[in-house]
Design an enzyme around this catalytic site. Structure first.
Site, short mmCIF file in Angstrom:
data_model
loop_
_atom_site.label_atom_id
_atom_site.label_comp_id
_atom_site.label_asym_id
_atom_site.label_seq_id
_atom_site.Cartn_x
_atom_site.Cartn_y
_atom_site.Cartn_z
N ARG A 54 51.54 34.48 57.30
CA ARG A 54 52.03 35.06 56.04
C ARG A 54 52.29 34.03 54.95
O ARG A 54 51.87 34.19 53.82
CB ARG A 54 53.35 35.80 56.25
CG ARG A 54 53.22 37.25 56.60
CD ARG A 54 54.37 37.63 57.49
NE ARG A 54 54.28 36.84 58.70
CZ ARG A 54 53.54 37.19 59.75
NH1 ARG A 54 52.91 38.32 59.76
NH2 ARG A 54 53.45 36.43 60.82
N THR A 55 53.03 32.98 55.30
CA THR A 55 53.47 32.07 54.24
C THR A 55 52.25 31.41 53.59
O THR A 55 52.09 31.42 52.37
CB THR A 55 54.46 31.03 54.79
OG1 THR A 55 55.53 31.74 55.41
CG2 THR A 55 55.02 30.16 53.69
N LYS A 83 46.48 10.31 62.51
CA LYS A 83 46.19 8.86 62.53
C LYS A 83 47.44 8.05 62.24
O LYS A 83 47.39 6.83 62.14
CB LYS A 83 45.12 8.52 61.48
CG LYS A 83 43.81 9.24 61.65
CD LYS A 83 42.87 8.87 60.51
CE LYS A 83 41.59 9.66 60.57
NZ LYS A 83 40.80 9.50 59.33
N ARG A 104 54.46 22.83 54.77
CA ARG A 104 55.28 23.21 55.94
C ARG A 104 55.15 22.09 56.96
O ARG A 104 54.04 21.60 57.21
CB ARG A 104 54.77 24.52 56.54
CG ARG A 104 55.38 24.82 57.89
CD ARG A 104 55.03 26.18 58.40
NE ARG A 104 55.73 27.22 57.67
CZ ARG A 104 55.74 28.52 58.02
NH1 ARG A 104 55.07 28.92 59.08
NH2 ARG A 104 56.41 29.41 57.31
N HIS A 132 63.91 27.49 54.71
CA HIS A 132 62.66 28.19 54.35
C HIS A 132 62.91 28.97 53.05
O HIS A 132 63.01 30.19 53.05
CB HIS A 132 62.27 29.12 55.50
CG HIS A 132 60.88 29.67 55.44
ND1 HIS A 132 60.08 29.59 54.31
CD2 HIS A 132 60.14 30.32 56.38
CE1 HIS A 132 58.92 30.17 54.57
NE2 HIS A 132 58.92 30.61 55.82
C1 NCD Z 1 59.16 32.53 59.79
C2 NCD Z 1 59.02 31.03 59.85
O1 NCD Z 1 57.93 30.49 59.93
O2 NCD Z 1 60.08 30.41 59.83
N1 NCD Z 1 57.99 33.22 59.43
C3 NCD Z 1 57.56 33.24 58.14
O3 NCD Z 1 57.52 32.26 57.46
N2 NCD Z 1 57.18 34.43 57.65
C4 NCD Z 1 59.83 33.08 60.99
C5 NCD Z 1 59.27 32.80 62.34
O4 NCD Z 1 58.32 32.03 62.53
O5 NCD Z 1 59.83 33.36 63.29
#
Ligand code: NCD
Length: 373
Positions: A54-55, A83, A104, A132
């Protein structure tokens, strides 16, 4: 030239700015054609050192719907981090290729390290089990659309409150609204970290901690379910023991208010039974759509393509040096998941968060250091 604005923690945005993002997201939904070309010739880099559906895809869809382009990687294995390249070097390079970066990383505080070397806005799309903030913007937009307000709410946070970064950022955000009460529902082993509780206490928020979902559910306006974060456990046995701590099903929903909403950042594993998907209170798939709208608004805001709101953040996001007077560089962070444990050249920095108890916290990961008196 304007100072670069990053989004590392949700508190990098003022409440006025969050309101503006929500308004813009609503306008984007109502008038998509108005926004079709606003990011023409702009590029978003998505640097995902950790898995995501999703993100990452909602960031990419957001930029494409604004008329821009995207580049990046979805797997640390295909980047030079394998590396041994540091996050700060990677960011320096990508700043030559993109106008804005969403990253991320499994290490807590990695985006703060990145922000020290960036020449373009950086968005934290999740740093380990820490924060997040764009999921929180997504959650706030969903709550605003479904409940019509962000204040006067009882919010139940259920599941893995220790490693679940989404709930840490959500608490940070909701502490700034009036009369928000938190019910923390988790097994003993997965309780909300102290650094988050300290913030709730400092803000004078009302919160309680319980183990049973059943006892908590009748009072809630929002039930925020989370996945038990398998990848953050040191022991596979402990994960196996805790993985099915909570399973929301239609039976458990019976005593809930008829206008309570069920949120989940997704992915779900077992914590919400599929039969709940048909309940009108289940909003988690809609929440994922909200994620695209709010990320469109955020990209526009950080690229200065919509007018500024409020006074802007105190820090600009992720720059601990701005408060250098209150920082200490003679304490070493003991958290093995902190970015300072792998990027040796990073200066360790701690800020005093509780003078009475002598508690200092790492500016990268919020790891604790208690000063002996
Ligand atoms: C979450 C995350 O990655 O922290 N998901 C997200 O970004 N939609 C929650 C999760 O991974 O459980």
């Amino acid at each position: 030239m304007d100072k670069i604005r990053n989004l590392i923690n949700i508190t990098d945005l003022t409440v006025e700015e969050i309101n503006l993002l929500i308004e813009t997201a609503d306008d984007i939904e109502a008038n998509p054609e108005k926004y079709r070309d606003v990011c023409a010739h702009k590029k978003l880099a998505t640097l995902f050192f950790e898995p995501s559906t999703r993100t990452r895809l909602s960031f990419e869809a957001a930029m494409l719907e604004l008329g821009g382009s995207v580049l990046g990687f979805s797997d640390a294995g295909s980047s030079s981090s394998t590396k041994g390249e540091s996050v700060r070097d990677t960011i320096r390079i990508v700043g030559n290729y993109a106008d804005i970066i969403a990253m991320r990383h499994p290490r807590e505080g990695a985006p703060i390290a990145a922000a020290q070397k960036t020449v373009v806005p950086i968005i934290n799309a999740g740093d380990g089990g820490h924060f997040h903030p764009t999921q929180t913007l997504t959650d706030l937009l969903t709550i605003s659309r479904k409940k019509g307000r962000l204040d006067d709410l009882t919010v139940g946070l259920c599941g893995d409150l220790k490693f679940g970064r989404t709930v840490h950022s959500l608490v940070d955000a909701m502490l700034r609204y009036e009369n928000v009460r938190f019910v923390l529902i988790s097994p003993d082993e997965l309780k909300m970290p102290e650094y988050v509780k300290d913030k709730m206490n400092a803000a004078g928020a009302k919160w309680t901690e319980v183990e049973g979902l059943e006892e908590a559910i009748p009072d809630l306006d929002i039930l925020y379910m989370t996945r038990i974060q398998k990848e953050r456990f040191d022991s596979a046995e402990e994960y196996e023991r805790l993985k099915d701590s909570y399973v929301l099903d239609t039976e458990k929903l019976k005593p809930a208010k008829s206008d309570m909403i069920v949120l989940h950042p997704l992915p779900r594993v077992n914590e919400i039974s599929v039969e709940v998907d048909d309940d009108p209170r289940a909003c988690y798939f809609y929440q994922a759509l909200c994620g695209k709208h709010i990320r469109m608004a955020l990209i526009l805001y950080l690229l200065n393509l919509i007018p500024k709101a409020g006074a802007g953040s105190a820090s600009g996001g992720g720059s601990p040096e701005t408060n250098a007077a209150v920082l200490r560089d003679d304490i070493c962070c003991a958290n093995p998941k902190c970015i300072t444990s792998t990027e040796q050249e990073l200066k360790h920095l701690f800020r005093l968060t509780d003078e009475k108890r002598g508690i200092y916290r790492c500016v990268y990961c919020d790891g604790e250091h208690v000063e002996e008196k």
